[in-house]
Design an enzyme around this catalytic site. Structure first.
Site, PDB file in Angstrom:
ATOM      1  N   TYR A   1       0.838  -1.205   0.000  1.00 54.77           N
ATOM      2  CA  TYR A   1       0.000   0.000   0.000  1.00 54.77           C
ATOM      3  C   TYR A   1       0.870   1.251   0.000  1.00 54.77           C
ATOM      4  CZ  TYR A   1      -3.820   3.144   1.396  1.00 54.77           C
ATOM      5  OH  TYR A   1      -4.741   4.156   1.442  1.00 54.77           O
TER       6      TYR A   1
ATOM      7  N   SER B   1       2.491   1.656  -3.412  1.00 52.41           N
ATOM      8  CA  SER B   1       1.542   2.044  -4.457  1.00 52.41           C
ATOM      9  C   SER B   1       1.197   3.525  -4.373  1.00 52.41           C
ATOM     10  CB  SER B   1       0.268   1.198  -4.367  1.00 52.41           C
ATOM     11  OG  SER B   1      -0.495   1.509  -3.211  1.00 52.41           O
ATOM     12  N   LYS B   2       1.078   4.039  -3.158  1.00 50.62           N
ATOM     13  CA  LYS B   2       0.696   5.443  -2.999  1.00 50.62           C
ATOM     14  C   LYS B   2       1.879   6.385  -3.236  1.00 50.62           C
ATOM     15  CE  LYS B   2      -3.652   4.768  -2.156  1.00 50.62           C
ATOM     16  NZ  LYS B   2      -4.676   5.187  -3.151  1.00 50.62           N
TER      17      LYS B   2
END
Length: 256
Positions: A154, A157-158
């Site tokens: 996560y 990805s951000k």
């Protein structure tokens, strides 16, 4: 004399509109006069959000891990409205796991939805946004600019969404297309529970926001929607390449 709605006559495409930030954003843009094209995976939830919109939106049930669905989203938007003014990349998932235990399939799915889909949709939307001198606003996260353990994919990805925003802003700026993103802190949505967090753990997590956010609380979807609304509006006409923290000051916090 009635005030002109800020998005009257503008076509706004939004992903992840079934719930949370996406649902709040769709409703806000609808109240501002936008012609909405809403995308999501849950037919019933998407219909429920559409019913709350002032103007009846067009809806599309699709999977952002499917390249054909992404192509159809853009094609259907243009076929329906003839143009595109604003792309809102809201859809995202959270998979828990660290470098020792995160399954590769979970990593791939996180990157596919949170990063690849943002790139793919933006790439296909770009020619249409160039015609309208439109804009892109994506949802990143505080984890895009701060590191947190046990949500490795996560975070990655951000961080990619943040850098995509800056790079695309430079590439599309000369063509008068603005590209920005928002970086929420903890927002009260279903994101964490859908990522596997138990109800008890989630309640403790929400309580911890009193200490992990400078404003002493978690945020609400409507607060992120308002920031996206601003960045997509003419009020932000000289803003591009920005990652706007909407996190109650969490990005400025550090342990002592």
């Amino acid at each position: 004399m009635a005030l002109k709605l800020p998005f009257a006559g503008k076509v706004v495409l939004i992903t992840g509109a079934c719930s949370g930030i996406g649902a709040a954003t769709a409703q806000l843009f609808s109240r501002s006069g936008a012609c909405l094209f809403m995308c999501g995976q849950n037919k019933d939830n998407l219909a429920a959000v559409a019913d709350k919109c002032i103007q009846k939106p067009e809806t599309f049930i699709g999977d952002l891990t499917c390249d054909d669905d992404i192509r159809d989203i853009i094609k259907s938007t243009i076929k329906t409205f003839g143009k595109l003014d604003v792309l809102l990349n809201v859809a995202g998932i959270l998979e828990s796991g660290n470098i020792e235990n995160l399954d590769l399939c979970h990593y791939d799915r996180t990157m596919a939805i949170n990063t690849k889909a943002v790139y793919h949709l933006s790439s296909l939307a770009a020619p249409h946004l160039i015609k309208t001198k439109g804009c892109i606003v994506s949802v990143s996260s505080v984890v895009g600019i701060r590191s947190f353990p046990n949500v490795l994919a996560y975070c990655m990805s951000k961080a990619a969404v943040d850098h995509f925003t800056r790079c695309a802003a430079l590439e599309l700026g000369p063509k008068q297309v603005r590209v920005n993103c928002v970086n929420p802190g903890m927002i009260v949505t279903n994101l964490h529970k859908s990522g596997g967090m138990s109800e008890e753990a989630y309640e403790k997590f929400k309580e911890s926001a009193k200490n992990t956010h400078a404003l002493g609380r978690a945020g609400q979807p409507e607060e992120v929607a308002a920031a996206m609304h601003f960045l997509a509006s003419d009020d932000a006409s000289f803003i591009t390449g920005v990652s706007l923290s909407v996190d109650g000051g969490k990005h400025a916090m550090c342990p002592r």
